[in-house]
Design a protein around this motif. Structure first.
Motif, mmCIF file in Angstrom:
data_model
loop_
_atom_site.group_PDB
_atom_site.id
_atom_site.type_symbol
_atom_site.label_atom_id
_atom_site.label_comp_id
_atom_site.label_asym_id
_atom_site.label_seq_id
_atom_site.Cartn_x
_atom_site.Cartn_y
_atom_site.Cartn_z
ATOM 1 N N ARG A 65 -11.047 -59.246 10.225
ATOM 2 C CA ARG A 65 -11.908 -58.742 9.153
ATOM 3 C C ARG A 65 -13.356 -58.607 9.614
ATOM 4 N NH1 ARG A 65 -8.588 -62.638 5.671
ATOM 5 N NH2 ARG A 65 -7.333 -61.265 4.342
ATOM 6 N N GLU A 110 -7.574 -55.264 7.780
ATOM 7 C CA GLU A 110 -7.299 -56.057 6.577
ATOM 8 C C GLU A 110 -5.807 -56.282 6.403
ATOM 9 O OE1 GLU A 110 -7.347 -58.291 3.335
ATOM 10 O OE2 GLU A 110 -9.122 -57.778 4.532
ATOM 11 N N ARG A 111 -4.982 -55.285 6.712
ATOM 12 C CA ARG A 111 -3.539 -55.461 6.609
ATOM 13 C C ARG A 111 -3.047 -56.550 7.562
ATOM 14 N NH1 ARG A 111 -3.567 -49.791 6.027
ATOM 15 N NH2 ARG A 111 -3.139 -49.472 8.261
ATOM 16 N N ALA A 114 -4.248 -59.928 6.211
ATOM 17 C CA ALA A 114 -3.456 -60.336 5.043
ATOM 18 C C ALA A 114 -2.082 -60.839 5.467
ATOM 19 C CB ALA A 114 -3.320 -59.167 4.069
#
Length: 251
Positions: A65, A110-111, A114
């Motif tokens: 991130r 971000e994927r 996550a």
């Protein structure tokens, strides 16, 4: 118009000979080019407690991130890398946490972050760096073709399970894989560490290898996030500048 039996056989034979070529061409096209294929191998042996394991996972998620890391990826010749992450412990225990993902911008970063956040947290027993090397070496070429192939091995102990590290290391280097290390100096004394060599020295001499290989040392698990960010930014550089063989990160 009818076709003679001889011509029919020639057509069938020609098709059969052409099929492997078509399959090979299709397989080659399936490998998407990226600047780096990066494997993140994370230690979850018994010396890593629940708090320390969470610090590791949070560190990897935060790294993807981080705007500086994403800028580094964008600055490469292709502007994209492929990353996968697994945990390891005993010689036969490696568990995929995040399958190969292409990182080419903030949304992809971000994927990946996550997916790390959502990955299960499990702890096992022994520390098989050689098992991690062997498992990592077989993960390349699965959908991506990197200019460089890098394995990032993080851990807080020496090899005590599986075959000798020297053998696994030699096999990986023969395949053109760069082995980088992230040694975590755990400040909590453990009885089984008595008499063992200093971890940073061990990683430097026994683990890392290949062109431009280096070791990042996290001075305690609280420094892990800082260490991960700095380490991956250096690993994804398209033309890694000469740097110190050993870097240290502090909380």
């Amino acid at each position: 118009m009818s076709t003679s039996p001889l011509l029919s056989r020639r057509l069938v034979l020609g098709s059969a000979l052409a099929a492997p070529l078509i399959l090979r061409t299709g397989a080659a096209r399936a490998q998407e080019p990226v600047d780096v294929e990066l494997v993140l191998a994370v230690d979850v042996s018994r010396s890593v407690d629940e708090v320390e394991q969470e610090l590791q996972f949070n560190g990897y998620a935060a790294a993807f991130r981080d705007p500086k890391l994403l800028e580094g990826i964008a600055g490469g010749p292709l502007g994209q890398i492929a990353v996968t992450m697994f945990t390891w412990s005993d010689w036969h225990i490696q568990e995929m946490m995040v399958p190969w993902m292409k990182i080419d911008g903030p949304a992809a970063g971000e994927r990946f972050a996550a997916a790390v956040d959502a990955a299960p947290r499990r702890t096992w027993l022994y520390t098989s760096i050689s098992g991690a090397m062997d498992y990592a070496a077989n993960l390349f070429g699965r959908g991506y073709e990197g200019t460089r192939k890098v394995v990032d091995i993080s851990g807080d102990g020496v090899n005590n399970s599986g075959r000798p590290v020297a053998d696994a290391r030699a096999d990986a280097l023969e395949k053109g894989i760069v082995l980088n290390g992230l040694a975590v100096l755990d400040r909590t004394p453990t009885p089984w560490a008595a008499g063992l060599p200093p971890l940073d020295d061990y990683y430097r001499t026994e683990v890392i290898g290949g062109p431009g290989a280096f070791l990042m040392v996290a001075e305690g698990f609280d420094a892990f996030e800082t260490a991960v960010k700095r380490k991956i930014i250096r690993e994804i550089a398209s033309a890694p500048p000469p740097g110190p063989l050993v870097e240290r990160a502090f909380a």
